[in-house]
Write a protein that holds these residues in place. Structure first.
Motif, mmCIF file in Angstrom:
data_model
loop_
_atom_site.group_PDB
_atom_site.id
_atom_site.type_symbol
_atom_site.label_atom_id
_atom_site.label_comp_id
_atom_site.label_asym_id
_atom_site.label_seq_id
_atom_site.Cartn_x
_atom_site.Cartn_y
_atom_site.Cartn_z
ATOM 1 N N ILE A 129 0.835 -1.201 0.000
ATOM 2 C CA ILE A 129 0.000 0.000 0.000
ATOM 3 C C ILE A 129 0.871 1.251 0.000
ATOM 4 O O ILE A 129 1.240 1.750 1.055
ATOM 5 N N SER A 130 1.232 1.714 -1.158
ATOM 6 C CA SER A 130 1.926 2.999 -1.293
ATOM 7 C C SER A 130 1.928 3.357 -2.771
ATOM 8 O O SER A 130 1.631 2.523 -3.626
ATOM 9 N N SER A 131 2.295 4.581 -3.060
ATOM 10 C CA SER A 131 2.327 4.998 -4.461
ATOM 11 C C SER A 131 3.365 4.207 -5.257
ATOM 12 O O SER A 131 3.285 4.127 -6.477
ATOM 13 N N TYR A 132 4.324 3.598 -4.573
ATOM 14 C CA TYR A 132 5.324 2.772 -5.252
ATOM 15 C C TYR A 132 4.681 1.512 -5.842
ATOM 16 O O TYR A 132 5.129 0.999 -6.863
ATOM 17 N N PHE A 133 3.632 1.008 -5.188
ATOM 18 C CA PHE A 133 2.981 -0.243 -5.601
ATOM 19 C C PHE A 133 1.551 -0.059 -6.081
ATOM 20 O O PHE A 133 0.928 -1.017 -6.523
ATOM 21 N N CYS A 134 1.018 1.143 -5.968
ATOM 22 C CA CYS A 134 -0.369 1.393 -6.345
ATOM 23 C C CYS A 134 -0.426 2.481 -7.405
ATOM 24 O O CYS A 134 0.327 3.450 -7.350
ATOM 25 N N GLY A 135 -1.328 2.288 -8.327
ATOM 26 C CA GLY A 135 -1.571 3.292 -9.349
ATOM 27 C C GLY A 135 -3.063 3.469 -9.516
ATOM 28 O O GLY A 135 -3.850 3.006 -8.685
ATOM 29 N N SER A 136 -3.465 4.082 -10.591
ATOM 30 C CA SER A 136 -4.892 4.331 -10.805
ATOM 31 C C SER A 136 -5.680 3.031 -10.949
ATOM 32 O O SER A 136 -6.870 2.988 -10.668
ATOM 33 N N GLY A 137 -5.014 1.952 -11.356
ATOM 34 C CA GLY A 137 -5.694 0.671 -11.523
ATOM 35 C C GLY A 137 -5.782 -0.154 -10.261
ATOM 36 O O GLY A 137 -6.544 -1.107 -10.185
ATOM 37 N N GLY A 138 -5.000 0.181 -9.242
ATOM 38 C CA GLY A 138 -5.028 -0.578 -8.001
ATOM 39 C C GLY A 138 -3.631 -0.824 -7.466
ATOM 40 O O GLY A 138 -2.670 -0.175 -7.873
ATOM 41 N N CYS A 139 -3.532 -1.775 -6.554
ATOM 42 C CA CYS A 139 -2.281 -2.068 -5.848
ATOM 43 C C CYS A 139 -1.807 -3.492 -6.137
ATOM 44 O O CYS A 139 -2.530 -4.297 -6.710
ATOM 45 N N THR A 140 -0.602 -3.789 -5.679
ATOM 46 C CA THR A 140 -0.024 -5.121 -5.829
ATOM 47 C C THR A 140 -0.388 -5.983 -4.625
ATOM 48 O O THR A 140 -0.275 -5.547 -3.481
ATOM 49 N N LEU A 141 -0.813 -7.207 -4.909
ATOM 50 C CA LEU A 141 -1.160 -8.183 -3.882
ATOM 51 C C LEU A 141 -0.267 -9.402 -4.054
ATOM 52 O O LEU A 141 -0.106 -9.908 -5.167
ATOM 53 N N LEU A 142 0.306 -9.864 -2.958
ATOM 54 C CA LEU A 142 1.088 -11.100 -2.957
ATOM 55 C C LEU A 142 0.346 -12.130 -2.118
ATOM 56 O O LEU A 142 -0.162 -11.805 -1.043
ATOM 57 N N ILE A 143 0.287 -13.349 -2.605
ATOM 58 C CA ILE A 143 -0.223 -14.458 -1.799
ATOM 59 C C ILE A 143 0.975 -15.348 -1.516
ATOM 60 O O ILE A 143 1.617 -15.858 -2.439
ATOM 61 N N THR A 163 -1.686 -7.768 -9.721
ATOM 62 C CA THR A 163 -1.666 -6.314 -9.811
ATOM 63 C C THR A 163 -3.089 -5.837 -10.069
ATOM 64 O O THR A 163 -3.983 -6.636 -10.353
ATOM 65 N N LEU A 164 -3.289 -4.568 -9.975
ATOM 66 C CA LEU A 164 -4.587 -3.949 -10.249
ATOM 67 C C LEU A 164 -5.673 -4.386 -9.276
ATOM 68 O O LEU A 164 -6.837 -4.482 -9.634
ATOM 69 N N VAL A 165 -5.286 -4.658 -8.032
ATOM 70 C CA VAL A 165 -6.267 -4.957 -6.993
ATOM 71 C C VAL A 165 -6.772 -3.616 -6.481
ATOM 72 O O VAL A 165 -6.022 -2.835 -5.904
ATOM 73 N N LYS A 166 -8.039 -3.334 -6.721
ATOM 74 C CA LYS A 166 -8.575 -1.989 -6.516
ATOM 75 C C LYS A 166 -9.205 -1.793 -5.139
ATOM 76 O O LYS A 166 -8.876 -0.858 -4.438
ATOM 77 N N ASP A 167 -10.136 -2.634 -4.786
ATOM 78 C CA ASP A 167 -10.889 -2.434 -3.550
ATOM 79 C C ASP A 167 -10.817 -3.678 -2.677
ATOM 80 O O ASP A 167 -10.707 -4.798 -3.167
ATOM 81 N N LEU A 168 -10.907 -3.451 -1.397
ATOM 82 C CA LEU A 168 -10.912 -4.538 -0.424
ATOM 83 C C LEU A 168 -12.231 -4.494 0.334
ATOM 84 O O LEU A 168 -12.859 -3.454 0.396
ATOM 85 N N PRO A 169 -12.661 -5.587 0.920
ATOM 86 C CA PRO A 169 -11.947 -6.853 1.017
ATOM 87 C C PRO A 169 -12.065 -7.687 -0.258
ATOM 88 O O PRO A 169 -12.948 -7.477 -1.079
#
Length: 142
Positions: free
Chosen positions: A47-61, A73-79
């Motif tokens: 969760i930062s501008s380094y990993f998030c853009g207009s399309g969403g953020c990076t998620l690792l499992i 990538t492009l994970v926009k909304d949670l949960p």
């Protein structure tokens, strides 16, 4: 748990760490057993501008042993939502990225881009359970 995640992130991002600010090193996590083996996989949202853009953020499992299972990538909304339906023994996931998208495990990992996967109506997803609920309110630093 937290020390294992942070150790993994520092190794995974070792080439980026020298240029990342403290504000860039924000994340949140949750755990959920995706394959019914009694061990919980680890969901890490960066969760930062380094990993998030207009399309969403990076998620690792991550697997329970802190190895990478899937990167999205492009994970926009949670949960996120875990369905009771499984594919190859792993729960299907619903991830928001300009709509709700169904993510099915392919036997090795989940797809990397939710927006390329089929859209679903969340109301039609069986046995859904939230993952990373309130994650943006519980940020940590590594």
């Amino acid at each position: 748990m937290r020390s294992g995640i942070e150790s993994y992130l520092k190794k995974y991002l070792r080439d980026d760490l020298r240029i990342m600010s403290a504000e860039d090193r924000k994340y949140s996590y949750d755990t959920f057993d995706l394959n019914n083996d009694g061990r919980k996989e680890i969901f890490v949202i960066l969760i930062s501008s380094y990993f998030c853009g207009s399309g969403g953020c990076t998620l690792l499992i991550l697997n329970p042993d802190f190895t990478l299972n899937s990167r999205m990538t492009l994970v926009k909304d949670l949960p996120l939502q875990a369905s009771s339906h499984t594919t190859h023994g792993w729960r299907d996931l619903v991830i928001q990225s300009r709509g709700d998208h169904l993510m099915k495990y392919n036997g090795k990992k989940y797809p990397s881009n939710p927006s390329t996967q089929p859209k679903v109506k969340l109301a039609d997803v069986p046995g859904k359970q939230p993952i990373l609920e309130g994650a943006f309110d519980k940020t940590l630093s590594f």
